[in-house]
Structure formats: C-alpha cells, structure tokens
Write a protein that holds these residues in place. Structure first.
Motif, PDB file in Angstrom:
ATOM      1  N   UNK A  96      54.726  -8.442  89.073  1.00  0.00           N
ATOM      2  CA  UNK A  96      55.591  -7.445  89.696  1.00  0.00           C
ATOM      3  C   UNK A  96      55.195  -6.074  89.148  1.00  0.00           C
ATOM      4  N   UNK A  97      54.650  -5.224  90.008  1.00  0.00           N
ATOM      5  CA  UNK A  97      54.225  -3.885  89.600  1.00  0.00           C
ATOM      6  C   UNK A  97      55.359  -2.902  89.879  1.00  0.00           C
ATOM      7  N   UNK A  98      55.873  -2.290  88.817  1.00  0.00           N
ATOM      8  CA  UNK A  98      57.008  -1.373  88.962  1.00  0.00           C
ATOM      9  C   UNK A  98      56.582   0.087  88.873  1.00  0.00           C
ATOM     10  N   UNK A  99      55.336   0.310  88.465  1.00  0.00           N
ATOM     11  CA  UNK A  99      54.799   1.674  88.410  1.00  0.00           C
ATOM     12  C   UNK A  99      53.319   1.612  88.769  1.00  0.00           C
ATOM     13  N   UNK A 100      52.869   2.524  89.650  1.00  0.00           N
ATOM     14  CA  UNK A 100      51.525   2.413  90.201  1.00  0.00           C
ATOM     15  C   UNK A 100      50.753   3.723  90.043  1.00  0.00           C
ATOM     16  N   UNK A 101      49.869   3.779  89.074  1.00  0.00           N
ATOM     17  CA  UNK A 101      48.880   4.842  88.907  1.00  0.00           C
ATOM     18  C   UNK A 101      49.497   6.249  89.043  1.00  0.00           C
ATOM     19  N   UNK A 102      50.498   6.507  88.245  1.00  0.00           N
ATOM     20  CA  UNK A 102      51.143   7.816  88.240  1.00  0.00           C
ATOM     21  C   UNK A 102      50.405   8.736  87.269  1.00  0.00           C
ATOM     22  N   UNK A 103      50.137   9.968  87.709  1.00  0.00           N
ATOM     23  CA  UNK A 103      49.428  10.945  86.877  1.00  0.00           C
ATOM     24  C   UNK A 103      50.097  12.307  86.972  1.00  0.00           C
ATOM     25  N   UNK A 104      50.209  12.996  85.832  1.00  0.00           N
ATOM     26  CA  UNK A 104      50.643  14.391  85.810  1.00  0.00           C
ATOM     27  C   UNK A 104      50.443  14.936  84.400  1.00  0.00           C
ATOM     28  N   UNK A 105      50.561  16.239  84.266  1.00  0.00           N
ATOM     29  CA  UNK A 105      50.469  16.884  82.952  1.00  0.00           C
ATOM     30  C   UNK A 105      51.500  18.000  82.892  1.00  0.00           C
ATOM     31  N   UNK A 106      52.081  18.190  81.689  1.00  0.00           N
ATOM     32  CA  UNK A 106      53.081  19.235  81.468  1.00  0.00           C
ATOM     33  C   UNK A 106      52.662  20.098  80.293  1.00  0.00           C
ATOM     34  N   UNK A 107      52.758  21.397  80.469  1.00  0.00           N
ATOM     35  CA  UNK A 107      52.472  22.328  79.378  1.00  0.00           C
ATOM     36  C   UNK A 107      53.705  22.489  78.502  1.00  0.00           C
ATOM     37  N   UNK A 108      53.519  23.052  77.338  1.00  0.00           N
ATOM     38  CA  UNK A 108      54.638  23.328  76.437  1.00  0.00           C
ATOM     39  C   UNK A 108      55.647  24.224  77.140  1.00  0.00           C
ATOM     40  N   UNK A 109      56.924  23.846  77.062  1.00  0.00           N
ATOM     41  CA  UNK A 109      57.992  24.636  77.652  1.00  0.00           C
ATOM     42  C   UNK A 109      58.269  24.363  79.110  1.00  0.00           C
ATOM     43  N   UNK A 110      57.426  23.583  79.786  1.00  0.00           N
ATOM     44  CA  UNK A 110      57.653  23.265  81.197  1.00  0.00           C
ATOM     45  C   UNK A 110      58.765  22.243  81.353  1.00  0.00           C
ATOM     46  N   UNK A 111      59.394  22.238  82.529  1.00  0.00           N
ATOM     47  CA  UNK A 111      60.430  21.251  82.826  1.00  0.00           C
ATOM     48  C   UNK A 111      60.060  20.480  84.086  1.00  0.00           C
ATOM     49  N   UNK A 112      60.275  19.160  84.039  1.00  0.00           N
ATOM     50  CA  UNK A 112      59.941  18.270  85.139  1.00  0.00           C
ATOM     51  C   UNK A 112      61.117  17.353  85.424  1.00  0.00           C
TER      52      UNK A 112
END
Length: 239
Positions: free
Chosen positions: A23-39
């Motif tokens: 059961x795959x619950x997460x599939x090849x997720x990619x991202x990057x956050x800089x210092x101080x950023x909000x996501x």
C-alpha cells in the motif's frame, strides 16, 4: 554561492505491507524550503499529509527518496542521531497537544531543554517569557487538566519554540479549537514564525489558514498535485 535549503525532500515515497499487497501512501513527493519560508500541506483525509510531515521530521523513514533537514540527510542517520537533529533544530505542534499531564505548564515548556541537559534558572526564564508571550503569564503552575484546550495548545506552542528551532512542524494545530481560539492560535504561530525567522511546515484542512503561508503543497492519494508547491500571491502580507 547557492544557499542550502532548510528542508529538502527528493522523490519521497512511503509504502506499507498490507493484506492485499503493498500500500503506497506517498508517491515521489519533492520540494525544498529556504530558511524562514512557510509551507502549507493540504489535501483530503488519507492523502498522505501527516505521513509526509512525519517523514520530513525524521519520525519515520521513507521507503525510497531522501530528506535533508538542516543540512543533514536523515536517511543516513540512526534513530539516536535523528532524535539529536530533532532536538537541536525542530519544534512540533500537534492537534492533540501531547502535554505531560503530571507536569505544570512551565515544566512542560522546559521538557525539550531538559532533554538537552540545559535546565536551570536561565531556561526557566526563557520558558516564562514564552508563556507570557502566548498569554499564559499567570498559569505557570497549572497542570494540563486545569487548562482549556486553547490554553493547552498555547503551552504546546511555547514548548515548540523553547529550543529556538530552525523549523516548526504543525499537524492540524487548530483542529481541536473553536473559531476564535483557532484564530488566536494561528496569529501566535505566524507571529512567532515571523519574529524568529523559523521555517514553518503546516498540515491543515483549513484553506484560510493554509492561505497565510507563502507556499502550498496539495496532495491527493499520496501524490503532489501539479508537482512543486505553488506560491501564494499576497500570502506574506496576510501573515
């Protein structure tokens, strides 16, 4: 010279063994956050939001992919070293507060520092200042059972910031709060995030709360919709 991201996620996948096969619950997720950023991480129940948050914080390990947190590749570390990274760099705010019932508000805030062997008068002063900052200056000696849900969440927020984390992970931080209390908690989260320059990763069903972040990652069935997180126009002004 390029600036190193505070959090970098590359092709993150999580698969569990199930009775009818993997059961795959997460599939090849990619991202990057800089210092101080909000996501903000949003999506329906079962879309993989909390799984992704736990992987980013090193609370679980991915099946494939990599998480680099504060310059350290978590997959190359054992559990003790991942715990060290969390204690040095990470703050958490959970939906169910996770306070220690036998400790007072002040003692709960001090827990992360005491785990680092940094208790004492200076630590108590910092904890008291944070409790004052979140409006609990007169509740230092109260136990969780003596506090409302909103007050317990404010204690949890003070605890999350006591070790001056580089990154704060919030899992539905307003989910158990009424409207007015939830709005006050959101203001505290974004206020402390802004004042201290902390990177913020927020899982929520509340699109108004998500809209206060600078970027938004939408998940559906474990996959990121449209790939990279979208940048929210005017989000920074609303923080």
């Amino acid at each position: 010279m390029s600036v190193q991201p505070m959090l970098k996620v590359e092709r993150l996948t999580k698969t569990y063994a199930a009775a009818h096969g993997p059961l795959t619950v997460l599939k090849e997720v990619s991202f990057a956050l800089a210092a101080g950023e909000s996501l903000a991480i949003v999506g329906p129940s079962g879309s993989g939001k909390t799984t992704l948050l736990g992987l980013c914080a090193g609370l679980d390990q991915p099946s494939t992919g990599e998480v680099v947190l504060a310059g350290e590749s978590l997959g190359r570390l054992g559990e003790d070293d991942r715990a060290r990274v969390r204690n040095r760099h990470v703050g958490f705010v959970f939906q169910n507060f996770q306070l220690v019932p036998t400790l007072t508000a002040l003692e709960n805030v001090l827990v992360p520092l005491e785990l680092r062997g940094e208790g004492g008068a200076a630590a108590e002063k910092d904890a008291g200042e944070l409790l004052n900052r979140v409006g609990l200056g007169e509740r230092f000696d109260h136990y969780p059972v003596q506090l409302s849900g909103g007050e317990q969440q404010r204690v949890a927020l003070a605890r999350a910031f006591i070790n001056r984390p580089k990154i704060l992970f919030c899992d539905e931080p307003t989910g158990n709060l009424d409207g007015d209390t939830a709005a006050a908690m959101a203001n505290l989260i974004f206020g402390l995030n802004r004042e201290r320059g902390t990177t913020l990763v927020l899982v929520t069903h509340d699109l108004a709360l998500a809209g206060r972040c600078q970027r938004m990652l939408k998940l559906r069935s474990g996959a990121a919709i449209d790939g990279e997180p979208e940048t929210l126009a005017g989000a920074a002004r609303g923080r």
